[in-house]
Design a protein around this motif. Structure first.
Motif, PDB file in Angstrom:
ATOM      1  N   GLU A 193       0.827  -1.209   0.000  1.00  0.00           N
ATOM      2  CA  GLU A 193       0.000   0.000   0.000  1.00  0.00           C
ATOM      3  C   GLU A 193       0.862   1.260   0.000  1.00  0.00           C
ATOM      4  N   ALA A 194       1.977   1.217   0.707  1.00  0.00           N
ATOM      5  CA  ALA A 194       2.849   2.395   0.757  1.00  0.00           C
ATOM      6  C   ALA A 194       3.462   2.688  -0.609  1.00  0.00           C
ATOM      7  N   LEU A 195       3.948   1.658  -1.294  1.00  0.00           N
ATOM      8  CA  LEU A 195       4.556   1.873  -2.604  1.00  0.00           C
ATOM      9  C   LEU A 195       3.507   2.276  -3.635  1.00  0.00           C
ATOM     10  N   ASP A 196       2.352   1.649  -3.579  1.00  0.00           N
ATOM     11  CA  ASP A 196       1.266   1.999  -4.494  1.00  0.00           C
ATOM     12  C   ASP A 196       0.884   3.476  -4.345  1.00  0.00           C
ATOM     13  N   ALA A 197       0.744   3.911  -3.102  1.00  0.00           N
ATOM     14  CA  ALA A 197       0.360   5.301  -2.849  1.00  0.00           C
ATOM     15  C   ALA A 197       1.451   6.267  -3.309  1.00  0.00           C
ATOM     16  N   TRP A 198       2.703   5.885  -3.135  1.00  0.00           N
ATOM     17  CA  TRP A 198       3.813   6.751  -3.548  1.00  0.00           C
ATOM     18  C   TRP A 198       3.813   6.938  -5.069  1.00  0.00           C
ATOM     19  N   VAL A 199       3.673   5.823  -5.788  1.00  0.00           N
ATOM     20  CA  VAL A 199       3.658   5.911  -7.249  1.00  0.00           C
ATOM     21  C   VAL A 199       2.459   6.739  -7.711  1.00  0.00           C
ATOM     22  N   ARG A 200       1.294   6.471  -7.161  1.00  0.00           N
ATOM     23  CA  ARG A 200       0.080   7.182  -7.584  1.00  0.00           C
ATOM     24  C   ARG A 200       0.205   8.680  -7.346  1.00  0.00           C
ATOM     25  N   HIS A 201       0.646   9.051  -6.160  1.00  0.00           N
ATOM     26  CA  HIS A 201       0.756  10.476  -5.842  1.00  0.00           C
ATOM     27  C   HIS A 201       1.754  11.169  -6.769  1.00  0.00           C
ATOM     28  N   ALA A 202       2.888  10.516  -7.011  1.00  0.00           N
ATOM     29  CA  ALA A 202       3.898  11.115  -7.882  1.00  0.00           C
ATOM     30  C   ALA A 202       3.375  11.280  -9.303  1.00  0.00           C
ATOM     31  N   VAL A 203       2.655  10.284  -9.797  1.00  0.00           N
ATOM     32  CA  VAL A 203       2.150  10.328 -11.168  1.00  0.00           C
ATOM     33  C   VAL A 203       1.086  11.407 -11.327  1.00  0.00           C
ATOM     34  N   ILE A 204       0.114  11.431 -10.430  1.00  0.00           N
ATOM     35  CA  ILE A 204      -0.968  12.409 -10.551  1.00  0.00           C
ATOM     36  C   ILE A 204      -0.443  13.831 -10.357  1.00  0.00           C
ATOM     37  N   SER A 205       0.522  13.995  -9.465  1.00  0.00           N
ATOM     38  CA  SER A 205       1.088  15.333  -9.242  1.00  0.00           C
ATOM     39  C   SER A 205       1.897  15.819 -10.432  1.00  0.00           C
ATOM     40  N   SER A 206       2.426  14.897 -11.210  1.00  0.00           N
ATOM     41  CA  SER A 206       3.292  15.287 -12.325  1.00  0.00           C
ATOM     42  C   SER A 206       2.519  15.847 -13.516  1.00  0.00           C
ATOM     43  N   ASP A 207       1.261  15.413 -13.695  1.00  0.00           N
ATOM     44  CA  ASP A 207       0.472  15.788 -14.876  1.00  0.00           C
ATOM     45  C   ASP A 207       1.195  15.423 -16.172  1.00  0.00           C
ATOM     46  N   ASP A 208       2.034  14.403 -16.098  1.00  0.00           N
ATOM     47  CA  ASP A 208       2.744  13.908 -17.279  1.00  0.00           C
ATOM     48  C   ASP A 208       1.851  12.870 -17.955  1.00  0.00           C
ATOM     49  N   PRO A 209       1.387  13.119 -19.178  1.00  0.00           N
ATOM     50  CA  PRO A 209       0.463  12.162 -19.807  1.00  0.00           C
ATOM     51  C   PRO A 209       1.062  10.776 -19.985  1.00  0.00           C
ATOM     52  N   GLU A 210       2.368  10.689 -20.220  1.00  0.00           N
ATOM     53  CA  GLU A 210       2.982   9.371 -20.393  1.00  0.00           C
ATOM     54  C   GLU A 210       3.029   8.615 -19.068  1.00  0.00           C
ATOM     55  N   ALA A 211       3.328   9.323 -17.986  1.00  0.00           N
ATOM     56  CA  ALA A 211       3.318   8.685 -16.669  1.00  0.00           C
ATOM     57  C   ALA A 211       1.898   8.277 -16.286  1.00  0.00           C
ATOM     58  N   LEU A 212       0.933   9.140 -16.571  1.00  0.00           N
ATOM     59  CA  LEU A 212      -0.464   8.814 -16.276  1.00  0.00           C
ATOM     60  C   LEU A 212      -0.931   7.609 -17.091  1.00  0.00           C
ATOM     61  N   TRP A 213      -0.533   7.549 -18.341  1.00  0.00           N
ATOM     62  CA  TRP A 213      -0.922   6.434 -19.197  1.00  0.00           C
ATOM     63  C   TRP A 213      -0.344   5.119 -18.669  1.00  0.00           C
ATOM     64  N   ALA A 214       0.902   5.162 -18.218  1.00  0.00           N
ATOM     65  CA  ALA A 214       1.507   3.956 -17.652  1.00  0.00           C
ATOM     66  C   ALA A 214       0.779   3.530 -16.376  1.00  0.00           C
TER      67      ALA A 214
END
Length: 257
Positions: A190-211
């Motif tokens: 859960e900790a790693l999942d939350a870290w990845v999700r927060h980083a991706v959504i905060s980035s607004d990078d479409p490629e990161a969001l798509w992944a």
């Protein structure tokens, strides 16, 4: 002798350099001139460094094999390139020991693996079984790994730490050991999942969001699909997919009691 000659003679004697007295004794103080003290026999005195440390100091290679754990949306282990058949319980054990490099005692490991149902006896049996396949690379008291470990989870964490969000999203295929119900694994997952999700959504990078939305964790993440829809160009075919996915998720949420 005339007075002048006598004075000249005295002056010459006074100006003559004094002879230096040189000791015939050798500098090491042996009573017998010209004889060196005997060379000591036997092994050289100890320096406080073990031979193994001396070899390491001289740059010798670490001959231990590397333990490779594949734990993101999958389960697998290799030691020096050789596949290990450990089962889920064995992978849970190695993953927890990798996450705690200083080690865990039997009671702590039992709680991490089975919670209140865990027991030290069960841990000892599991460690014995894993050692039969892994070899002598698990220390006891506390239990810890003594072999270099490489994991896909650690790789993702390193990328996130460096701020390489897009690379981390592409390297994250899914959650940590998704079939595991071990309390320690669930917490780490859960900790790693939350870290990845927060980083991706905060980035607004479409490629990161798509992944992210293509992973098991992100496929039903409505906010992530919404961010993807807002950040891809109108001509991007992923835009229509994001819009349709959002409609389905909203319909599913609205139908819940």
């Amino acid at each position: 002798m005339r007075a002048g000659a006598w004075v000249a003679t005295l002056h010459a004697v006074a100006m003559r350099p004094a002879e230096e007295t040189v000791s015939s004794a050798p500098p090491w103080g042996d009573a017998e001139a010209g004889r060196r003290p005997p060379t000591p026999s036997g092994p050289p005195p100890r320096t406080g460094r073990s031979p193994s440390l001396a070899l390491v100091d001289e740059g010798s290679a670490d001959l231990r094999p590397t333990l490779t754990l594949t734990v993101l949306d999958a389960a697998g282990a290799h030691l020096g390139g050789r596949a290990l058949d450990l089962g889920l319980a064995g992978l849970e054990l190695l993953t927890l020991l990798q996450r705690h490099p200083r080690g865990l005692n039997a009671e702590e490991l039992a709680a991490e693996l089975r919670g209140d149902r865990g027991s030290s006896a069960t841990v000892r049996v599991l460690v014995h079984r894993v050692r039969k396949r892994l070899g002598p690379w698990i220390d006891a008291a506390p239990y810890r790994l003594t072999v270099p470990v490489d994991t896909d989870a650690r790789h993702v964490e390193a990328l996130l730490t460096r701020g390489a969000v897009r690379a981390a999203a592409h390297a994250y295929p899914g959650p940590l050991l998704p079939q595991s119900e071990a309390p320690g694994i669930v917490r780490e997952r859960e900790a790693l999942d939350a870290w990845v999700r927060h980083a991706v959504i905060s980035s607004d990078d479409p490629e990161a969001l798509w992944a992210w939305v293509r992973t098991r964790s992100g496929q039903d993440d409505a906010p992530a699909w919404k961010r993807l829809l807002a950040n891809v160009p109108y001509s991007d075919p992923r835009r229509s997919l994001a819009a349709s996915r959002l409609l389905l998720l909203r319909a599913a949420y609205s139908s819940r009691p």
